[in-house]
Design a protein around this motif. Structure first.
Motif, mmCIF file in Angstrom:
data_model
loop_
_atom_site.group_PDB
_atom_site.id
_atom_site.type_symbol
_atom_site.label_atom_id
_atom_site.label_comp_id
_atom_site.label_asym_id
_atom_site.label_seq_id
_atom_site.Cartn_x
_atom_site.Cartn_y
_atom_site.Cartn_z
ATOM 1 N N LEU A 123 -11.772 -75.072 1.995
ATOM 2 C CA LEU A 123 -10.889 -74.147 1.287
ATOM 3 C C LEU A 123 -9.662 -73.809 2.122
ATOM 4 C CD1 LEU A 123 -13.580 -71.735 -0.166
ATOM 5 C CD2 LEU A 123 -12.202 -73.384 -1.436
ATOM 6 N N TYR A 124 -9.873 -73.598 3.422
ATOM 7 C CA TYR A 124 -8.761 -73.294 4.316
ATOM 8 C C TYR A 124 -7.832 -74.496 4.454
ATOM 9 C CZ TYR A 124 -6.382 -71.256 8.347
ATOM 10 O OH TYR A 124 -5.446 -70.741 9.209
ATOM 11 N N TRP A 125 -8.400 -75.698 4.497
ATOM 12 C CA TRP A 125 -7.595 -76.913 4.586
ATOM 13 C C TRP A 125 -6.740 -77.080 3.336
ATOM 14 C CZ3 TRP A 125 -8.723 -81.818 2.029
ATOM 15 C CH2 TRP A 125 -7.887 -82.851 2.454
ATOM 16 N N TRP A 157 -13.793 -63.295 7.975
ATOM 17 C CA TRP A 157 -13.135 -64.559 8.311
ATOM 18 C C TRP A 157 -12.057 -64.873 7.288
ATOM 19 C CZ3 TRP A 157 -12.354 -69.363 6.116
ATOM 20 C CH2 TRP A 157 -11.942 -70.380 6.982
ATOM 21 N N PHE A 158 -12.357 -64.659 6.005
ATOM 22 C CA PHE A 158 -11.369 -64.939 4.960
ATOM 23 C C PHE A 158 -10.167 -64.008 5.073
ATOM 24 C CE2 PHE A 158 -15.023 -67.080 3.139
ATOM 25 C CZ PHE A 158 -14.441 -68.250 2.673
ATOM 26 N N PHE A 159 -10.394 -62.745 5.406
ATOM 27 C CA PHE A 159 -9.273 -61.824 5.605
ATOM 28 C C PHE A 159 -8.442 -62.251 6.817
ATOM 29 C CE2 PHE A 159 -11.902 -58.526 3.295
ATOM 30 C CZ PHE A 159 -11.121 -58.565 2.155
ATOM 31 N N TYR A 160 -9.106 -62.663 7.899
ATOM 32 C CA TYR A 160 -8.392 -63.111 9.098
ATOM 33 C C TYR A 160 -7.522 -64.330 8.785
ATOM 34 C CZ TYR A 160 -7.612 -65.010 13.756
ATOM 35 O OH TYR A 160 -7.040 -65.510 14.892
ATOM 36 N N ARG A 161 -8.013 -65.186 7.897
ATOM 37 C CA ARG A 161 -7.277 -66.395 7.521
ATOM 38 C C ARG A 161 -6.319 -66.158 6.352
ATOM 39 N NH1 ARG A 161 -6.988 -69.324 11.741
ATOM 40 N NH2 ARG A 161 -8.989 -69.744 12.674
ATOM 41 N N LYS A 162 -6.132 -64.906 5.990
ATOM 42 C CA LYS A 162 -5.197 -64.503 4.930
ATOM 43 C C LYS A 162 -5.558 -65.105 3.568
ATOM 44 C CE LYS A 162 -1.399 -63.644 8.081
ATOM 45 N NZ LYS A 162 -2.140 -63.793 9.299
ATOM 46 N N MET A 163 -6.836 -65.197 3.318
ATOM 47 C CA MET A 163 -7.349 -65.630 2.019
ATOM 48 C C MET A 163 -7.960 -64.381 1.373
ATOM 49 S SD MET A 163 -8.936 -69.238 3.327
ATOM 50 C CE MET A 163 -9.265 -69.959 1.752
ATOM 51 N N PHE A 164 -7.071 -63.494 0.955
ATOM 52 C CA PHE A 164 -7.474 -62.146 0.568
ATOM 53 C C PHE A 164 -8.311 -62.093 -0.708
ATOM 54 C CE2 PHE A 164 -3.481 -61.511 3.004
ATOM 55 C CZ PHE A 164 -4.073 -60.890 4.109
ATOM 56 N N LEU A 165 -8.032 -62.945 -1.663
ATOM 57 C CA LEU A 165 -8.794 -62.917 -2.910
ATOM 58 C C LEU A 165 -10.257 -63.281 -2.654
ATOM 59 C CD1 LEU A 165 -8.892 -62.568 -5.970
ATOM 60 C CD2 LEU A 165 -8.285 -64.981 -6.168
ATOM 61 N N GLY A 168 -11.834 -63.228 0.220
ATOM 62 C CA GLY A 168 -12.405 -62.190 1.080
ATOM 63 C C GLY A 168 -12.818 -60.964 0.291
ATOM 64 N N SER A 169 -11.994 -60.571 -0.661
ATOM 65 C CA SER A 169 -12.310 -59.402 -1.490
ATOM 66 C C SER A 169 -13.523 -59.655 -2.374
ATOM 67 C CB SER A 169 -11.117 -59.025 -2.366
ATOM 68 O OG SER A 169 -10.019 -58.692 -1.565
ATOM 69 N N ILE A 170 -13.572 -60.835 -2.975
ATOM 70 C CA ILE A 170 -14.720 -61.171 -3.826
ATOM 71 C C ILE A 170 -16.001 -61.184 -3.010
ATOM 72 C CG2 ILE A 170 -15.773 -63.037 -5.177
ATOM 73 C CD1 ILE A 170 -12.901 -63.724 -6.114
ATOM 74 N N ILE A 171 -15.960 -61.790 -1.853
ATOM 75 C CA ILE A 171 -17.147 -61.886 -1.011
ATOM 76 C C ILE A 171 -17.561 -60.522 -0.479
ATOM 77 C CG2 ILE A 171 -18.014 -62.880 1.148
ATOM 78 C CD1 ILE A 171 -16.096 -65.270 0.482
ATOM 79 N N LEU A 172 -16.608 -59.638 -0.305
ATOM 80 C CA LEU A 172 -16.923 -58.280 0.160
ATOM 81 C C LEU A 172 -17.482 -57.407 -0.954
ATOM 82 C CD1 LEU A 172 -16.669 -56.222 2.518
ATOM 83 C CD2 LEU A 172 -14.428 -55.665 1.602
ATOM 84 N N VAL A 173 -16.951 -57.541 -2.164
ATOM 85 C CA VAL A 173 -17.283 -56.611 -3.244
ATOM 86 C C VAL A 173 -18.536 -57.004 -4.020
ATOM 87 C CG1 VAL A 173 -16.423 -55.699 -5.437
ATOM 88 C CG2 VAL A 173 -14.947 -55.741 -3.448
ATOM 89 N N TRP A 174 -18.758 -58.296 -4.274
ATOM 90 C CA TRP A 174 -19.881 -58.657 -5.142
ATOM 91 C C TRP A 174 -21.228 -58.189 -4.605
ATOM 92 C CZ3 TRP A 174 -24.315 -61.394 -4.588
ATOM 93 C CH2 TRP A 174 -24.417 -62.310 -3.550
ATOM 94 N N PRO A 175 -21.514 -58.248 -3.297
ATOM 95 C CA PRO A 175 -22.808 -57.725 -2.848
ATOM 96 C C PRO A 175 -22.940 -56.219 -3.044
ATOM 97 C CG PRO A 175 -21.857 -59.133 -1.175
ATOM 98 C CD PRO A 175 -20.807 -58.912 -2.204
ATOM 99 N N MET A 176 -21.840 -55.496 -2.908
ATOM 100 C CA MET A 176 -21.895 -54.049 -3.121
ATOM 101 C C MET A 176 -22.245 -53.723 -4.565
ATOM 102 S SD MET A 176 -18.610 -52.655 -1.087
ATOM 103 C CE MET A 176 -18.149 -53.305 0.481
ATOM 104 N N ILE A 177 -21.626 -54.436 -5.492
ATOM 105 C CA ILE A 177 -21.901 -54.205 -6.912
ATOM 106 C C ILE A 177 -23.344 -54.596 -7.239
ATOM 107 C CG2 ILE A 177 -21.312 -54.942 -9.255
ATOM 108 C CD1 ILE A 177 -18.404 -55.203 -8.246
#
Length: 123
Positions: A109-111, A52-60, A62-71
């Motif tokens: 955050l989007y607002w 959702w964050f990537f779709y809304r162009k909130m890349f930072l 989105g990246s944090i939310i994607l990477v922290w669980p992997m780590i």
């Protein structure tokens, strides 16, 4: 009076450019948040998280939310001590709670991003 109407129409046009296909939903949510409404739960963020964050162009975010669980999962998976099962359970609880919190605060955050965009465009 004409100027105010023009600004509102211009804001709606800018929202359509900014939000894309979901502009009616976003316009309602933004209006509620602008009027001081409490946070509104966003089920799409709860289910899809970083997408959702990537779709809304909130890349930072989105990246944090994607990477922290992997780590975190990698650290738990390869931890040498005997409590890795309990740590994995705690990880799943924290992951679920983080998605619930994201569901409540993503619209805000989007607002804020939208408000910063409007201030940049109109100034």
């Amino acid at each position: 009076m004409f100027n105010i109407t023009y600004q509102v129409l211009d804001q709606k046009q800018k929202l359509k450019e900014f939000a894309g296909n979901n502009d009616d939903y976003d316009a309602d949510i933004f209006q509620e948040l602008d009027e001081g409404a409490p946070v509104v739960f966003n089920g799409a963020v709860f289910l899809f998280g970083s997408l959702w964050f990537f779709y809304r162009k909130m890349f930072l975010l989105g990246s944090i939310i994607l990477v922290w669980p992997m780590i975190a999962f990698g650290v738990i998976l390869f931890s040498p001590h005997q409590y890795s099962g309990e740590l994995l359970f705690i990880f799943y609880i924290v992951y679920a709670l983080s998605h619930i919190l994201l569901g409540f605060f993503a619209n805000t955050l989007y607002w804020k991003k939208w408000s910063a965009y409007l201030n940049y465009i109109f100034l």
